[in-house]
Structure formats: C-alpha cells, structure tokens
Enzyme design. Structure first.
Site, PDB file in Angstrom:
ATOM      1  N   THR A  21       0.829  -1.174  -0.096  1.00 52.53           N
ATOM      2  CA  THR A  21      -0.201  -0.128   0.041  1.00 52.53           C
ATOM      3  C   THR A  21       1.024   1.274  -0.135  1.00 52.53           C
ATOM      4  O   THR A  21       1.972   1.174   0.519  1.00 52.53           O
ATOM      5  CB  THR A  21      -0.958  -0.131   1.191  1.00 52.53           C
ATOM      6  OG1 THR A  21      -1.769  -1.223   1.038  1.00 52.53           O
ATOM      7  CG2 THR A  21      -1.496   1.286   1.631  1.00 52.53           C
ATOM      8  N   ARG A  26     -14.433  -7.258  -0.108  1.00 56.77           N
ATOM      9  CA  ARG A  26     -13.733  -7.118   1.088  1.00 56.77           C
ATOM     10  C   ARG A  26     -13.112  -5.661   0.894  1.00 56.77           C
ATOM     11  O   ARG A  26     -12.465  -5.234  -0.130  1.00 56.77           O
ATOM     12  CB  ARG A  26     -12.590  -8.093   1.281  1.00 56.77           C
ATOM     13  CG  ARG A  26     -11.876  -7.786   2.567  1.00 56.77           C
ATOM     14  CD  ARG A  26     -10.627  -6.940   2.273  1.00 56.77           C
ATOM     15  NE  ARG A  26      -9.569  -6.677   3.413  1.00 56.77           N
ATOM     16  CZ  ARG A  26      -8.617  -6.100   3.472  1.00 56.77           C
ATOM     17  NH1 ARG A  26      -8.179  -5.446   2.352  1.00 56.77           N
ATOM     18  NH2 ARG A  26      -7.651  -5.940   4.730  1.00 56.77           N
ATOM     19  N   VAL A  27     -13.219  -4.709   1.959  1.00 63.66           N
ATOM     20  CA  VAL A  27     -12.648  -3.371   1.913  1.00 63.66           C
ATOM     21  C   VAL A  27     -11.606  -3.533   3.147  1.00 63.66           C
ATOM     22  O   VAL A  27     -12.292  -3.949   4.125  1.00 63.66           O
ATOM     23  CB  VAL A  27     -13.794  -2.153   1.972  1.00 63.66           C
ATOM     24  CG1 VAL A  27     -13.041  -0.866   2.185  1.00 63.66           C
ATOM     25  CG2 VAL A  27     -14.534  -2.252   0.789  1.00 63.66           C
ATOM     26  N   GLY A  28     -10.606  -2.719   3.089  1.00 61.91           N
ATOM     27  CA  GLY A  28      -9.564  -2.972   4.088  1.00 61.91           C
ATOM     28  C   GLY A  28      -9.699  -1.430   4.983  1.00 61.91           C
ATOM     29  O   GLY A  28     -10.948  -0.650   4.785  1.00 61.91           O
ATOM     30  N   ASP A  29      -8.507  -1.065   5.881  1.00 58.50           N
ATOM     31  CA  ASP A  29      -8.741  -0.082   6.511  1.00 58.50           C
ATOM     32  C   ASP A  29      -8.568   1.199   5.781  1.00 58.50           C
ATOM     33  O   ASP A  29      -8.491   2.419   6.189  1.00 58.50           O
ATOM     34  CB  ASP A  29      -7.526  -0.275   7.711  1.00 58.50           C
ATOM     35  CG  ASP A  29      -6.143  -0.325   7.023  1.00 58.50           C
ATOM     36  OD1 ASP A  29      -6.049  -1.402   5.899  1.00 58.50           O
ATOM     37  OD2 ASP A  29      -5.263   0.258   7.094  1.00 58.50           O
ATOM     38  N   THR A  64      -0.226   0.798   6.899  1.00 59.50           N
ATOM     39  CA  THR A  64      -0.021  -0.114   5.903  1.00 59.50           C
ATOM     40  C   THR A  64      -0.001  -1.329   6.724  1.00 59.50           C
ATOM     41  O   THR A  64       1.113  -1.318   7.463  1.00 59.50           O
ATOM     42  CB  THR A  64       0.946   0.119   4.988  1.00 59.50           C
ATOM     43  OG1 THR A  64       1.442  -1.183   4.294  1.00 59.50           O
ATOM     44  CG2 THR A  64       2.247   0.650   5.587  1.00 59.50           C
ATOM     45  N   GLY A  65      -0.785  -2.238   6.486  1.00 61.79           N
ATOM     46  CA  GLY A  65      -0.735  -3.589   7.228  1.00 61.79           C
ATOM     47  C   GLY A  65      -1.834  -4.271   6.913  1.00 61.79           C
ATOM     48  O   GLY A  65      -2.763  -4.227   6.152  1.00 61.79           O
ATOM     49  N   GLY A  92      -5.305  -4.926   7.462  1.00 64.74           N
ATOM     50  CA  GLY A  92      -6.307  -3.884   7.499  1.00 64.74           C
ATOM     51  C   GLY A  92      -7.312  -4.266   8.734  1.00 64.74           C
ATOM     52  O   GLY A  92      -7.716  -3.236   9.198  1.00 64.74           O
TER      53      GLY A  92
END
Ligand code: ASP
Length: 347
Positions: A196, A224-227, A246-247, A249
């Site tokens: 990211t 799916r949606v991350g952070d 970044t990681g 999420g």
C-alpha cells in the site's frame, strides 16, 4: 505609532511572514512487509527511485507554497503509476482475478475527508478520493457509483487490464494454491497485505493532510474493503497529527489505528513517536496483526514504526533532501528526538 511603522517595515521585508512560516515536511510509505530475500537489487533500485521521485514531486508543491493536500496527492499519484507498489497499476488481485482499489484523503485543518472503495477502472484512485472530498457532499463512495462520479468529474478511467502485472498475478496463483491446501494466510512468505502507499504532509501554513491508496489484500473476496479508505482506521488527520497506515487492514479497523494515534497526540499530548509505536507495535501485534504506519505532527516530527521485515518509507524535511529507507537497520527520523515546537506567531 512607532511600533506600527516598524511592523510595516518588517512586513515589507518579509520578516513577519517568515516568522509565521512553517518548514514544510513530506513523509511517504510504499507499504510494510518487505521480504528481504525477495528484493532483487534491480527491484530495490526501482523502488528507491520511485520513492525519491514521489518525494521530490510532492515536496515541490510544498516549496511552491501549495497546500499539504497537493503534496499528498502528487506523491501518491507517482506511486500509483509505478507497478512496484500495491496501488493503482500493480494492485494485487482479488480471489476472482480482478483489481479492486481503495483510497482516502483527509485534510487536518478542516477535518474534511474523501474516500473510495472497490473501484476497478479509476487510473488514480487517490484523485477520485480527493474529488469526493472537494466536489461531493459525501465522504465515501464505492464501486460503480464511485466510477460514475469519476466520469462526471473528468477523472481518468482506464481498461481494467491496465492494472495487471504478472508478478501480482503469480502471487494470486500462489495464494489460491495455498487456499486449496488450507495453508495459513499469515505466513510471512505469502503475506497478502503489503505494498500500500501513503503520504502525509505539513505545509508552510502549518496545516497537515494525509492520503492512502491500495489494491488491498491478495485473494480478498466478497467485496472486502480494508482499512485504507476507512477514515480513522488507515487514514486520519487533524490539526496536530496525520497518519497513513499499511498492514493487515482488519486489525487497523478494529483498533481504529490512525485515529487512535492522533488522539494520543491531540488529547493526551503524547509525542508522536510514542503514540504511533504504542498502536502499531503494541496494540496491533497483541491482537495478532502486523504492519506499519507513517505519522507526522504539526511541529514536523515524524514517526515510522513497523513490525515487519521492512517498510518502504521516505521523507523530506528541513534539509530539503529526499531520504528513502527500506529495512529496519536503516535509520529514520523515528529514532531522532522530537523537534522543538515551532512558534506560530511573530509575537
Ligand atoms: N492495509 C491494506 C489493506 O488491508 C493493505 C496494505 O497496507 O498493504 O487493505
């Protein structure tokens, strides 16, 4: 009478303005989770060159007196266009073999924010996130609706094939094989949430802004949606603090990581290095997650904690020089004592 004459004379000489000006700072990341043995010298060189360009182009905006948000979107656009990062071109593939991208921006001074999720035709998702912030009444748009808005705004749309790289395709094939063999996803060799990109900037007016852009996690399913596009989780800025994560999420969402760091700074008065390290290197790992973040305060102090093998990271501060680091044994400003607060007035 005398003092007002002196004020006018000093203002004419630019002395008053200089006392108000903040030294601009730009900080970027290109993702945590770098695996040492996977980095060929050629790739490392390409990554360092792209990070340097992102820093220089973004910093040029700050030097020209432009607002922090301009530096953020300029730097992130460079990284989105480079296939070495998991954002824009080079985004990871979903389980179904598609690229679905997420991005967000936030302006610390006004607390305005914009984000997009699950877009698959927007060349630079960070520009669409910015358009959501500046030209819509909403904060977050997803999927086809977000792309309809992009079209209205004249934001570049491309054929989905534009985002494809062979390296990302092979990563998906490996992940699908592991799925079939029921191997754990958290194996560092096959970690799926790295690359990211993000940027945080402090402009000469002393205002902060931040942005994050990502293809998410390899093999993600079901929309799916991350952070990254969730304001407060992977992206957050206020008047004192700006953070891009970044990681993995899901853990950043559960800890509302970026907001948590900024609240420690704003409400508890913690130094940004401590606040960021507590959340990234203590709270998130204690729950089973991993990753990193960049954090910047309104005095120009930088934090870059991570708990993976490496994190692509870079900064330009008072020396005006682009610095890039990858591994944990390379020094960065997180290891320096905090800079003293800058005076915000001439009095
Ligand atoms: N945090 C991003 C996500 O979970 C991935 C990353 O940072 O590499 O979608």
């Amino acid at each position: 009478m005398k003092s007002s004459c002196l004020f006018v004379a000093l203002a004419a000489l630019g002395v008053i303005a200089a006392a108000h000006a903040t030294t601009p700072v730009l900080v970027i990341h290109g993702g945590a989770g770098v695996i040492r043995r996977d980095m060929t010298p050629a790739r490392e060189k390409a990554v360092r060159a792209a990070m340097t360009k992102a820093l220089q182009d973004g910093y040029a905006q700050l030097k020209a007196g432009k607002p922090a948000i301009d530096a953020v979107t300029t730097a992130i656009t460079v990284l989105e266009d480079d296939p070495n990062f998991n954002a824009g071109k080079g985004s990871v593939f979903t389980h179904d073999g598609k690229n679905e991208m997420d991005a967000a921006v936030m302006d610390g001074d006004t607390l305005r924010a914009g984000s997009v999720a699950g877009v698959h035709r927007v060349k630079n998702p960070i520009l669409l996130a910015r358009a959501v912030m500046e030209h819509s009444q909403h904060v977050m748009l997803v999927g086809d609706g977000a792309e309809a808005f992009a079209k209205e705004q004249g934001i570049a749309l491309v054929d989905p094939a534009y985002f494809r790289t062979d390296e990302r395709w092979q990563q998906l094939q490996k992940a699908l094989k592991e799925d079939a063999e029921k191997k754990p996803h958290a194996d560092p060799d096959t970690a799926r949430h790295f690359g990211t990109v993000g940027a945080a900037a402090l402009d000469s007016e002393g205002h902060l802004a931040v942005g994050t852009s990502t293809g998410g996690m390899t093999d993600k399913r079901w929309g799916r949606v991350g952070d990254s596009p969730i304001i407060g989780a992977g992206t957050y800025a206020n008047a004192q603090c700006a953070v891009s994560g970044t990681g993995w999420g899901e853990f950043y969402m559960r800890t509302v990581a970026a907001h948590e760091i900024c609240m420690k700074v704003s409400m508890l008065g913690e130094p940004i290095q401590r606040a960021a390290a507590e959340v990234i290197n203590q709270e998130i790992p204690s729950m089973g997650g991993n990753g990193g973040a960049i954090a910047l305060d309104n005095n120009g102090n930088i934090a870059m904690p991570f708990n993976t093998d490496g994190m692509f990271r870079g900064w330009i501060g008072a020396d005006g020089v682009a610095h890039v680091a990858i591994y944990d044994n390379e020094p960065d400003p997180s290891n320096q004592p905090p800079a003293p607060a800058q005076s915000s007035s001439a009095e």
